[in-house]
Design an enzyme around this catalytic site. Structure first.
Site, short mmCIF file in Angstrom:
data_model
loop_
_atom_site.label_atom_id
_atom_site.label_comp_id
_atom_site.label_asym_id
_atom_site.label_seq_id
_atom_site.Cartn_x
_atom_site.Cartn_y
_atom_site.Cartn_z
N ASN A 389 2.08 46.23 -47.43
CA ASN A 389 2.41 47.50 -48.06
C ASN A 389 1.45 47.82 -49.20
OD1 ASN A 389 3.69 49.73 -49.35
ND2 ASN A 389 5.65 49.12 -48.50
N ASP A 390 1.64 47.17 -50.32
CA ASP A 390 0.87 47.51 -51.52
C ASP A 390 -0.63 47.26 -51.37
OD1 ASP A 390 3.31 48.11 -52.89
OD2 ASP A 390 3.63 45.96 -53.09
N VAL A 391 -1.00 46.27 -50.55
CA VAL A 391 -2.42 45.92 -50.43
C VAL A 391 -3.19 46.88 -49.53
CG1 VAL A 391 -1.99 43.48 -50.88
CG2 VAL A 391 -1.98 44.32 -48.52
N ALA A 430 5.76 46.14 -55.04
CA ALA A 430 5.43 46.79 -56.30
C ALA A 430 6.38 47.94 -56.61
CB ALA A 430 3.99 47.32 -56.27
#
Length: 463
Positions: A389-391, A430
């Site tokens: 997701n965040d990466v 996050a």
């Protein structure tokens, strides 16, 4: 006898260094771990049996029982732990290392004649208590955050100031005890409690996305605590082992901060905050999403030339590493060029994805680090994002107001077609919205990763 023990410690030290070196590559990591463990076993045996002290037989029996019980518990936990729980296990074991250092400091404080002991030795003892206590409670707090038992992030005005004043008070108490050669047990236990409380206060406000950095930092502190105990006992193997762990932890912490484009201070004194979004699948600013099926995804992959797979924590949660390896083998058999894109902080700890895929016998050469894979996304016909997701969030490039702005990410958005497998539209670790999901080239394949990949494999086999 002392010569023999020195030789044993020298051999153990060499095994630590060799083992650490071999841990740097998946092909040699297993042997490196075994080499270092053998060295530690040798050092333990040497310490117990080769010394100049008169030790009653009952002490040897108690030590043997303690080692046996600890070995059995550790073995059972290590064998049964799931890959998704590995970061929690690391954090938990790390905390016990800190507790050991704190207990050693307490024992040595009671044994020493503070009035006759040098100030440097008193500082060493009190440092072991403080650092060990902080590491123990901080690691337990990190463990709680990782497994979801602790979910809150403190949002108190001037919290960092309160936190800093607290640790300054703890250090001030230690300085007072050292300067006055005070050996009052009450103050020592007050110091211990202060360290334990600060460990909780230290980790509590840190956001979920920063937890891998915190684990690495706490691991480094455990190494420092071990080195301190090596000084207390004039034990070179403990000193060297502690220095190796401490320095490696610091290097890893700095490397992860660089990978996230964040300073260590911003990790410790700040946190990612959640962002508000509209109903699931709809965002007033970003637009709407489109969904796909395993059949449509299989068709795209079947006729692709280059496919890049981006693994994330969702892959580990579903324990789908073996299925994704089967998917990769099917595509490779069809002449498709397949690679895995590995972000430095994907998952819940450094190297999490590397270990997960290695467990399913994915060839290490197929794992490509972020800096090397990013230029290749332009030539990718299909990118399959599984649980990450965040990466892969383009907000890191596009939105200066985003908490992750400036963080290096995998440039998935540059591919021709993007398929994202997630259980739902729930925000990542996050706690922020992901722009990639609303990209016109992106299709969402909802569902458990293992089930979705199994369906995908079945569709490909029929083509």
């Amino acid at each position: 006898m002392s010569v023999a023990l020195s030789i044993i410690y020298l051999i153990a030290t060499v095994t630590f260094i060799v083992g650490l070196k071999r841990l740097g590559h998946p092909d040699t990591a297993k042997s490196g771990n075994l080499i270092a463990a053998a060295g530690m076993g040798l050092a333990i045996v040497g310490t117990i049996f080769i010394h100049d002290l008169e030790v009653p037989t009952i002490i040897y029996a108690l030590i043997g029982i303690a080692i046996l019980v600890g070995a059995i518990i550790g073995w059972l936990i290590a064998v049964k732990v799931e890959m998704t729980k590995m970061p929690e296990l690391v954090s938990l074991f790390n905390g016990f290392g800190g507790a050991s250092a704190a207990l050693i400091g307490i024992v040595e404080f009671g044994n020493a004649d503070i009035q006759a002991t040098s100030a440097s030795m008193v500082i060493t003892v009190l440092s072991a208590v403080i650092i060990g206590a902080i590491t123990f409670s901080g690691s337990l707090m990190a463990w709680g955050k990782l497994n979801g038992k602790v979910k809150s992030v403190i949002k108190i005005p001037q919290y960092n100031i309160i936190n800093n004043v607290f640790i300054i008070a703890v250090i001030g108490l230690a300085a007072y005890m050292t300067a006055g050669s005070i050996d009052t047990p009450v103050l020592l236990y007050a110091l211990l409690v202060g360290g334990l409380v600060y460990g909780i206060l230290f980790v509590m406000p840190i956001g979920g996305a920063d937890m891998p950095v915190v684990i690495s930092l706490l691991n480094s502190l455990t190494g420092i605590a071990a080195a301190i105990t090596g000084v207390l006992y004039d034990n070179m193997v403990m000193l060297v082992g502690g220095i190796l762990v401490g320095s490696a932890g610091i290097i890893l912490t700095v490397a992860m901060c660089k990978a996230m484009n964040r300073t260590l201070a911003s990790v410790i004194f700040g946190s990612f905050s959640a962002s508000a979004s509209g109903p699931e699948g709809v965002n007033k600013t970003l637009g709407t999403i489109k969904t796909t099926t395993a059949s449509d995804t299989a068709i795209m992959m079947n006729y692709a030339t280059n496919v890049i797979i981006v693994p994330g924590y969702g892959l580990a949660v579903a324990q789908a590493q073996h299925v994704i390896h089967e998917l990769e083998e099917i595509l490779t058999g069809k002449g498709v060029n397949v690679k895995y894109a590995i972000h430095p902080v994907a998952g819940r700890m450094p190297g999490h994805m590397n270990v997960l895929l290695a467990e399913s016998n994915v060839e290490y050469d197929m794992l490509v680090e972020m800096d090397d894979i990013n230029p290749q996304f332009n030539n990718a016909d299909v990118v399959l994002v599984v649980g990450a997701n965040d990466v892969v969030n383009p907000a890191a490039h596009n939105d200066p107001s985003s908490p992750i702005y400036g963080m290096p990410i995998l440039d998935v958005e540059n591919a021709k077609h993007i398929v994202v497998n997630k259980r739902s539209m729930k925000a990542g670790y996050a706690g922020i919205e992901n722009e990639l999901f609303y990209n016109s080239k992106t299709s969402m394949l909802f569902g458990d990763a293992k089930a979705a990949l199994t369906d995908l494999v079945s569709e490909l086999k029929g083509m």
